[in-house]
Design a protein around this motif. Structure first.
Motif, PDB file in Angstrom:
ATOM      1  N   SER A 230     -81.851  87.152 -60.372  1.00  0.00           N
ATOM      2  CA  SER A 230     -83.204  88.569 -61.555  1.00  0.00           C
ATOM      3  C   SER A 230     -84.491  88.214 -61.507  1.00  0.00           C
ATOM      4  O   SER A 230     -85.200  89.656 -62.455  1.00  0.00           O
ATOM      5  CB  SER A 230     -82.502  88.346 -62.273  1.00  0.00           C
ATOM      6  OG  SER A 230     -82.580  87.701 -63.170  1.00  0.00           O
ATOM      7  N   GLY A 231     -84.794  87.055 -61.180  1.00  0.00           N
ATOM      8  CA  GLY A 231     -86.279  86.802 -61.400  1.00  0.00           C
ATOM      9  C   GLY A 231     -86.137  86.600 -63.039  1.00  0.00           C
ATOM     10  O   GLY A 231     -87.673  86.064 -63.256  1.00  0.00           O
ATOM     11  N   GLN A 232     -85.276  86.436 -63.865  1.00  0.00           N
ATOM     12  CA  GLN A 232     -85.883  85.835 -65.003  1.00  0.00           C
ATOM     13  C   GLN A 232     -86.281  84.846 -65.004  1.00  0.00           C
ATOM     14  O   GLN A 232     -85.429  83.675 -64.412  1.00  0.00           O
ATOM     15  CB  GLN A 232     -84.335  86.529 -66.177  1.00  0.00           C
ATOM     16  CG  GLN A 232     -83.721  87.940 -66.660  1.00  0.00           C
ATOM     17  CD  GLN A 232     -82.511  88.051 -67.172  1.00  0.00           C
ATOM     18  OE1 GLN A 232     -81.176  88.032 -67.333  1.00  0.00           O
ATOM     19  NE2 GLN A 232     -82.779  87.962 -68.883  1.00  0.00           N
ATOM     20  N   VAL A 233     -87.273  84.663 -66.916  1.00  0.00           N
ATOM     21  CA  VAL A 233     -87.474  82.962 -66.873  1.00  0.00           C
ATOM     22  C   VAL A 233     -87.252  82.876 -68.188  1.00  0.00           C
ATOM     23  O   VAL A 233     -87.599  83.920 -68.749  1.00  0.00           O
ATOM     24  CB  VAL A 233     -88.403  82.498 -66.463  1.00  0.00           C
ATOM     25  CG1 VAL A 233     -89.412  81.199 -67.143  1.00  0.00           C
ATOM     26  CG2 VAL A 233     -88.537  82.902 -64.964  1.00  0.00           C
ATOM     27  N   LEU A 234     -86.057  82.287 -69.009  1.00  0.00           N
ATOM     28  CA  LEU A 234     -85.509  81.297 -69.860  1.00  0.00           C
ATOM     29  C   LEU A 234     -85.765  80.329 -70.341  1.00  0.00           C
ATOM     30  O   LEU A 234     -85.952  79.563 -69.425  1.00  0.00           O
ATOM     31  CB  LEU A 234     -83.980  81.599 -70.378  1.00  0.00           C
ATOM     32  CG  LEU A 234     -83.587  82.810 -69.777  1.00  0.00           C
ATOM     33  CD1 LEU A 234     -82.025  82.982 -69.358  1.00  0.00           C
ATOM     34  CD2 LEU A 234     -84.006  83.992 -70.375  1.00  0.00           C
ATOM     35  N   ARG A 235     -86.613  80.138 -71.786  1.00  0.00           N
ATOM     36  CA  ARG A 235     -86.716  79.065 -72.216  1.00  0.00           C
ATOM     37  C   ARG A 235     -85.960  78.235 -72.943  1.00  0.00           C
ATOM     38  O   ARG A 235     -85.060  78.981 -73.730  1.00  0.00           O
ATOM     39  CB  ARG A 235     -88.237  79.101 -73.148  1.00  0.00           C
ATOM     40  CG  ARG A 235     -88.821  77.980 -73.923  1.00  0.00           C
ATOM     41  CD  ARG A 235     -89.273  77.821 -74.730  1.00  0.00           C
ATOM     42  NE  ARG A 235     -89.641  76.638 -75.363  1.00  0.00           N
ATOM     43  CZ  ARG A 235     -89.584  75.911 -76.533  1.00  0.00           C
ATOM     44  NH1 ARG A 235     -88.784  76.513 -77.362  1.00  0.00           N
ATOM     45  NH2 ARG A 235     -90.421  74.871 -77.092  1.00  0.00           N
ATOM     46  N   VAL A 236     -85.201  77.086 -72.769  1.00  0.00           N
ATOM     47  CA  VAL A 236     -84.518  76.177 -73.380  1.00  0.00           C
ATOM     48  C   VAL A 236     -84.943  75.733 -73.912  1.00  0.00           C
ATOM     49  O   VAL A 236     -85.701  74.032 -73.122  1.00  0.00           O
ATOM     50  CB  VAL A 236     -83.478  75.191 -72.022  1.00  0.00           C
ATOM     51  CG1 VAL A 236     -82.465  74.424 -72.666  1.00  0.00           C
ATOM     52  CG2 VAL A 236     -82.695  76.706 -71.040  1.00  0.00           C
ATOM     53  N   GLY A 237     -85.167  75.096 -75.735  1.00  0.00           N
ATOM     54  CA  GLY A 237     -85.736  74.645 -76.079  1.00  0.00           C
ATOM     55  C   GLY A 237     -84.712  72.971 -76.518  1.00  0.00           C
ATOM     56  O   GLY A 237     -83.814  73.524 -76.516  1.00  0.00           O
TER      57      GLY A 237
END
Length: 308
Positions: A230-237
């Protein structure tokens, strides 16, 4: 389909504190195939999901068998099933998964402790059919705590080791001169000791854990997950798992244990360096970095690219 309903058709005690359940398809007919070493997830009411090894005959497509160690002071799963799982009860379970598969070898050394005999049982029959050389050394606190001894009596390559009579399994001696492929299941101290001794001797060791291994992970750091499809970029804190972040973003991931022991959420990694925290992958699989368990594992690199 990832789950199905089964019906308890039989229950019996097989050792001190251990009871076995026979399961059949709710509507009759055959159950899904499985291979020695496979386990299923079993829903245990408010206690959540627990994993139990299939310990019957894979050729008997009309029934499965699992065995459960009743731990009244445990996390609640075995206590729930001890109270409720009787003939006629219906249970929701997963399809079989196998991260402990019996690989072809000329010789096997099987080591089991307590309830850890369950995935080993069908392996003995498979190794015998394959004409492989093998031996089993099976320990428990007392002779009464050794499960399925009647079935084990059919073999002449089984050494039963009640701790109160013979002490602990003599791992150093058993592993000292062997070139066999080692399969081990049981309590964490046994698994830790076998893995350490096997590593010192360069042996091929396969273990299975249903309680997470202790991992010194240091302090969590933030990183990004890029979803290749999908190209999504997610931040994992810090303090959040990859699975938590994916679910919050509406990305469906199959999960069960959420502690890195069942393998249901295994996900391909396309780029990046993984900090593995699971109890499923072998050392070689971790080294390859081809997959991770996003319920517990994190990133060493700043970005992980997942095949999602």
């Amino acid at each position: 389909m990832t789950e199905l309903m089964v019906r308890v058709t039989g229950r019996r005690d097989v050792a001190e504190g251990v009871f076995a359940l026979e399961l059949a398809a709710r509507g009759g007919g055959t159950l899904p195939d499985w291979t020695p070493g496979a386990h299923i997830d079993v829903h245990a009411g408010s206690a959540g999901v627990r994993q139990y090894s299939l310990c019957g005959d894979p050729g008997e497509r009309w029934r499965w068998r699992i065995a459960i160690l009743h731990e009244p002071a445990g996390r609640g799963g075995s206590a729930h099933l001890f109270r409720t799982a009787h003939p006629g009860t219906e249970l929701r379970v997963s399809l079989p998964r196998n991260h402990f598969a019996l690989r072809a070898a000329e010789e096997y050394l099987f080591l089991a402790g307590g309830i850890g005999i369950t995935p080993i049982l069908p392996m003995l029959a498979a190794a015998t059919r394959a004409g492989a050389r093998w031996s089993l050394h099976y320990g428990a606190r007392t002779r009464a705590h050794l499960a399925f001894t009647g079935e084990l009596a059919r073999y002449d390559r089984v050494n039963l080791v009640p701790q109160n009579e013979s002490g602990l399994l003599p791992l150093a001696a058993l592993l000292a001169d062997t070139t066999a492929t080692v399969y081990c299941c049981g309590p964490a101290p046994l698994l830790d000791a076998v893995e350490a001794e096997g590593a010192r001797r360069g042996l091929t060791v396969h273990t299975e854990r249903f309680v997470p291994r202790r991992v010194d992970t240091g302090v969590d750091r933030a990183f990004e997950v890029r979803l290749a499809r999908s190209g999504q970029v997610l931040r994992v804190g810090p303090g959040r798992s990859i699975v938590d972040v994916l679910e919050a973003a509406g990305v469906a991931v199959v999960t069960s244990c959420r502690e890195g022991t069942c393998g249901s959420c295994e996900t391909p990694v396309l780029e990046g360096e993984v900090q593995h925290r699971d109890s499923v992958l072998t050392a070689a699989e971790r080294e390859s970095g081809a997959t991770l368990m996003p319920c517990v594992s994190r990133a060493v690199s700043d970005v992980l690219v997942l095949d999602l």
